[in-house]
Design a protein around this motif. Sequence first.
Motif, PDB file in Angstrom:
ATOM      1  N   GLN A 129       0.935  -1.212   0.126  1.00  0.00           N
ATOM      2  CA  GLN A 129      -0.090  -0.037   0.094  1.00  0.00           C
ATOM      3  C   GLN A 129       1.051   1.083   0.114  1.00  0.00           C
ATOM      4  O   GLN A 129       1.504   1.454   0.990  1.00  0.00           O
ATOM      5  CB  GLN A 129      -0.826   0.059   1.324  1.00  0.00           C
ATOM      6  N   PRO A 130       1.058   2.037  -1.207  1.00  0.00           N
ATOM      7  CA  PRO A 130       2.101   2.782  -1.239  1.00  0.00           C
ATOM      8  C   PRO A 130       1.865   4.248  -0.412  1.00  0.00           C
ATOM      9  O   PRO A 130       2.621   4.959  -0.114  1.00  0.00           O
ATOM     10  CB  PRO A 130       2.031   3.368  -2.651  1.00  0.00           C
ATOM     11  N   ASP A 131       0.545   4.400   0.010  1.00  0.00           N
ATOM     12  CA  ASP A 131       0.001   5.882   0.663  1.00  0.00           C
ATOM     13  C   ASP A 131      -0.013   5.375   2.099  1.00  0.00           C
ATOM     14  O   ASP A 131      -0.960   4.632   2.375  1.00  0.00           O
ATOM     15  CB  ASP A 131      -1.115   6.235  -0.250  1.00  0.00           C
ATOM     16  N   ALA A 132       0.871   6.012   2.997  1.00  0.00           N
ATOM     17  CA  ALA A 132       0.747   5.866   4.337  1.00  0.00           C
ATOM     18  C   ALA A 132      -0.608   6.599   4.909  1.00  0.00           C
ATOM     19  O   ALA A 132      -1.394   6.188   5.814  1.00  0.00           O
ATOM     20  CB  ALA A 132       2.064   6.040   5.150  1.00  0.00           C
ATOM     21  N   ARG A 133      -0.568   7.681   4.386  1.00  0.00           N
ATOM     22  CA  ARG A 133      -1.819   8.734   4.550  1.00  0.00           C
ATOM     23  C   ARG A 133      -2.623   9.375   3.588  1.00  0.00           C
ATOM     24  O   ARG A 133      -1.934   9.589   2.714  1.00  0.00           O
ATOM     25  CB  ARG A 133      -1.078   9.933   5.593  1.00  0.00           C
ATOM     26  N   VAL A 134      -3.644   9.272   3.617  1.00  0.00           N
ATOM     27  CA  VAL A 134      -4.595  10.109   2.377  1.00  0.00           C
ATOM     28  C   VAL A 134      -5.507  10.815   3.218  1.00  0.00           C
ATOM     29  O   VAL A 134      -6.287  10.424   4.257  1.00  0.00           O
ATOM     30  CB  VAL A 134      -5.118   9.042   1.700  1.00  0.00           C
ATOM     31  N   THR A 135      -5.562  12.155   2.775  1.00  0.00           N
ATOM     32  CA  THR A 135      -6.677  13.243   3.631  1.00  0.00           C
ATOM     33  C   THR A 135      -7.399  13.607   2.194  1.00  0.00           C
ATOM     34  O   THR A 135      -7.275  14.113   1.195  1.00  0.00           O
ATOM     35  CB  THR A 135      -5.820  14.458   4.074  1.00  0.00           C
ATOM     36  N   VAL A 136      -8.725  13.757   2.516  1.00  0.00           N
ATOM     37  CA  VAL A 136      -9.709  13.877   1.429  1.00  0.00           C
ATOM     38  C   VAL A 136     -10.744  15.107   2.087  1.00  0.00           C
ATOM     39  O   VAL A 136     -11.042  14.676   3.456  1.00  0.00           O
ATOM     40  CB  VAL A 136     -10.329  12.847   0.761  1.00  0.00           C
ATOM     41  N   SER A 137     -11.335  15.945   1.461  1.00  0.00           N
ATOM     42  CA  SER A 137     -12.440  16.380   1.962  1.00  0.00           C
ATOM     43  C   SER A 137     -13.655  15.689   2.023  1.00  0.00           C
ATOM     44  O   SER A 137     -14.041  14.786   1.000  1.00  0.00           O
ATOM     45  CB  SER A 137     -12.785  17.902   0.946  1.00  0.00           C
ATOM     46  N   GLU A 138     -14.693  15.771   2.976  1.00  0.00           N
ATOM     47  CA  GLU A 138     -16.036  15.250   2.954  1.00  0.00           C
ATOM     48  C   GLU A 138     -16.881  15.620   1.622  1.00  0.00           C
ATOM     49  O   GLU A 138     -16.787  16.655   1.294  1.00  0.00           O
ATOM     50  CB  GLU A 138     -16.716  15.701   4.245  1.00  0.00           C
ATOM     51  N   GLY A 139     -17.260  14.503   1.191  1.00  0.00           N
ATOM     52  CA  GLY A 139     -18.206  14.498   0.071  1.00  0.00           C
ATOM     53  C   GLY A 139     -17.085  14.436  -1.605  1.00  0.00           C
ATOM     54  O   GLY A 139     -17.920  14.102  -2.521  1.00  0.00           O
ATOM     55  N   ALA A 140     -15.842  14.472  -0.995  1.00  0.00           N
ATOM     56  CA  ALA A 140     -15.037  14.219  -2.480  1.00  0.00           C
ATOM     57  C   ALA A 140     -15.008  12.471  -2.494  1.00  0.00           C
ATOM     58  O   ALA A 140     -15.317  11.616  -1.722  1.00  0.00           O
ATOM     59  CB  ALA A 140     -13.550  14.426  -1.841  1.00  0.00           C
ATOM     60  N   SER A 141     -14.421  12.252  -3.683  1.00  0.00           N
ATOM     61  CA  SER A 141     -14.251  10.921  -4.123  1.00  0.00           C
ATOM     62  C   SER A 141     -12.775  10.274  -3.455  1.00  0.00           C
ATOM     63  O   SER A 141     -11.956  11.240  -3.087  1.00  0.00           O
ATOM     64  CB  SER A 141     -14.254  10.738  -5.409  1.00  0.00           C
ATOM     65  N   LEU A 142     -12.707   9.183  -3.487  1.00  0.00           N
ATOM     66  CA  LEU A 142     -11.550   8.290  -2.744  1.00  0.00           C
ATOM     67  C   LEU A 142     -11.049   7.258  -3.512  1.00  0.00           C
ATOM     68  O   LEU A 142     -11.982   6.336  -3.740  1.00  0.00           O
ATOM     69  CB  LEU A 142     -11.974   8.044  -1.273  1.00  0.00           C
ATOM     70  N   GLN A 143      -9.718   7.118  -3.744  1.00  0.00           N
ATOM     71  CA  GLN A 143      -9.055   5.923  -4.023  1.00  0.00           C
ATOM     72  C   GLN A 143      -7.867   5.462  -3.243  1.00  0.00           C
ATOM     73  O   GLN A 143      -7.052   6.464  -2.919  1.00  0.00           O
ATOM     74  CB  GLN A 143      -8.451   5.946  -5.495  1.00  0.00           C
ATOM     75  N   LEU A 144      -7.856   4.421  -2.622  1.00  0.00           N
ATOM     76  CA  LEU A 144      -6.867   3.924  -1.727  1.00  0.00           C
ATOM     77  C   LEU A 144      -6.150   2.619  -2.669  1.00  0.00           C
ATOM     78  O   LEU A 144      -6.926   1.776  -3.145  1.00  0.00           O
ATOM     79  CB  LEU A 144      -7.221   3.465  -0.255  1.00  0.00           C
ATOM     80  N   ARG A 145      -4.813   2.958  -2.639  1.00  0.00           N
ATOM     81  CA  ARG A 145      -4.154   1.973  -3.787  1.00  0.00           C
ATOM     82  C   ARG A 145      -3.618   0.752  -3.167  1.00  0.00           C
ATOM     83  O   ARG A 145      -3.099   0.886  -1.924  1.00  0.00           O
ATOM     84  CB  ARG A 145      -2.788   2.813  -4.615  1.00  0.00           C
ATOM     85  N   CYS A 146      -3.664  -0.419  -3.761  1.00  0.00           N
ATOM     86  CA  CYS A 146      -3.102  -1.604  -3.165  1.00  0.00           C
ATOM     87  C   CYS A 146      -2.527  -2.454  -4.339  1.00  0.00           C
ATOM     88  O   CYS A 146      -3.220  -2.480  -5.491  1.00  0.00           O
ATOM     89  CB  CYS A 146      -4.343  -2.434  -2.785  1.00  0.00           C
ATOM     90  N   LYS A 147      -1.214  -2.789  -4.313  1.00  0.00           N
ATOM     91  CA  LYS A 147      -0.484  -3.776  -5.179  1.00  0.00           C
ATOM     92  C   LYS A 147      -0.271  -4.892  -4.653  1.00  0.00           C
ATOM     93  O   LYS A 147       0.175  -4.921  -3.417  1.00  0.00           O
ATOM     94  CB  LYS A 147       0.734  -2.937  -5.792  1.00  0.00           C
ATOM     95  N   TYR A 148      -0.392  -6.004  -5.379  1.00  0.00           N
ATOM     96  CA  TYR A 148      -0.042  -7.505  -4.714  1.00  0.00           C
ATOM     97  C   TYR A 148       0.912  -8.038  -5.612  1.00  0.00           C
ATOM     98  O   TYR A 148       1.247  -7.761  -6.901  1.00  0.00           O
ATOM     99  CB  TYR A 148      -1.249  -8.166  -4.671  1.00  0.00           C
ATOM    100  N   SER A 149       1.642  -8.871  -4.999  1.00  0.00           N
ATOM    101  CA  SER A 149       2.587 -10.290  -5.772  1.00  0.00           C
ATOM    102  C   SER A 149       2.173 -11.343  -5.340  1.00  0.00           C
ATOM    103  O   SER A 149       2.220 -11.790  -4.213  1.00  0.00           O
ATOM    104  CB  SER A 149       3.924  -9.660  -5.407  1.00  0.00           C
ATOM    105  N   TYR A 150       1.957 -12.212  -6.226  1.00  0.00           N
ATOM    106  CA  TYR A 150       1.485 -13.624  -6.182  1.00  0.00           C
ATOM    107  C   TYR A 150       1.687 -14.323  -7.288  1.00  0.00           C
ATOM    108  O   TYR A 150       0.977 -13.889  -8.505  1.00  0.00           O
ATOM    109  CB  TYR A 150       0.082 -13.681  -5.493  1.00  0.00           C
ATOM    110  N   SER A 151       2.034 -15.678  -7.395  1.00  0.00           N
ATOM    111  CA  SER A 151       2.354 -16.163  -8.635  1.00  0.00           C
ATOM    112  C   SER A 151       0.991 -16.901  -9.249  1.00  0.00           C
ATOM    113  O   SER A 151       0.852 -17.213 -10.368  1.00  0.00           O
ATOM    114  CB  SER A 151       3.272 -17.266  -8.369  1.00  0.00           C
ATOM    115  N   ALA A 152       0.030 -17.170  -8.324  1.00  0.00           N
ATOM    116  CA  ALA A 152      -1.300 -17.505  -8.809  1.00  0.00           C
ATOM    117  C   ALA A 152      -2.659 -16.604  -8.730  1.00  0.00           C
ATOM    118  O   ALA A 152      -1.931 -15.629  -8.475  1.00  0.00           O
ATOM    119  CB  ALA A 152      -1.558 -18.864  -8.084  1.00  0.00           C
ATOM    120  N   THR A 153      -3.653 -17.140  -9.083  1.00  0.00           N
ATOM    121  CA  THR A 153      -4.741 -16.114  -8.885  1.00  0.00           C
ATOM    122  C   THR A 153      -4.994 -15.847  -7.305  1.00  0.00           C
ATOM    123  O   THR A 153      -5.243 -16.739  -6.665  1.00  0.00           O
ATOM    124  CB  THR A 153      -6.119 -16.736  -9.292  1.00  0.00           C
TER     125      THR A 153
END
Lengths: 115, 113
Positions: free
Chosen positions: B6-30
């Motif tokens: 998870q590359p972002d330790a902290r995210v600040t957004v205003s109430e009512g705004a949209s949000l995206q929190l990022r996640c990258k994974y590493s795994y050889s199978a599904t």
Amino acid sequence: EAAVTQSPRNKVAVTGGKVTLSCNQTNNHNNMYWYRQDTGHGLRLIHYSYGAGSTEKGDIPDGYKASRPSQENFSLILELATPSQTSVYFCASGVGTGGNTGQLYFGEGSKLTVL
Amino acid sequence: AQSVTQPDARVTVSEGASLQLRCKYSYSATPYLFWYVQYPRQGLQLLLKYYSGDPVVQGVNSFEAEFSKSNSSFHLQKASVHWSDSAVYFCALSSTGGYKVVFGSGTRLLVSP
């Protein structure tokens, strides 16, 4: 109500002392887990188990032992506690197969301070 | 080996705004992928999960996430955040057998008024 219960919730130990953290689950799940949570590291897996009598090493097992004497109980044992083991510890249970594979149910955490 | 970033330790957004929190994974199978939320002094609670099929999954409290195999990602989204969404969010990955479950380092979300 199905639940994961940890004890003690708070513990202060001395360096070199023995600490046992206990976890009981009434979910009838096969899998149980111990994690520690530290700022900047998230949750790191210490030990896990996929049934009574089994324990497996997670990603950071050094300094910890685990015991799974029954389906319901999973303990984390620190034989010689060190200040670096000061942390919040979470126990979780989960199913290993079927529609909820990998989904975990967490206890409320045990805060351990080693002085 | 399996891992989650998870590359972002902290995210600040205003109430009512949209949000995206990022996640990258590493795994050889599904992978089996999850998002959890942690409120202060509590354990983690499941928001949503992905096993297979439709890459967009819906969760509780209007959260959704999109799985991308090509990008090895599983980003969490919400169209309009509320102050009560302030919490720490964790992305997690389970091996196919469901035994080993690993977590990212978490993203602390602060929703400002």
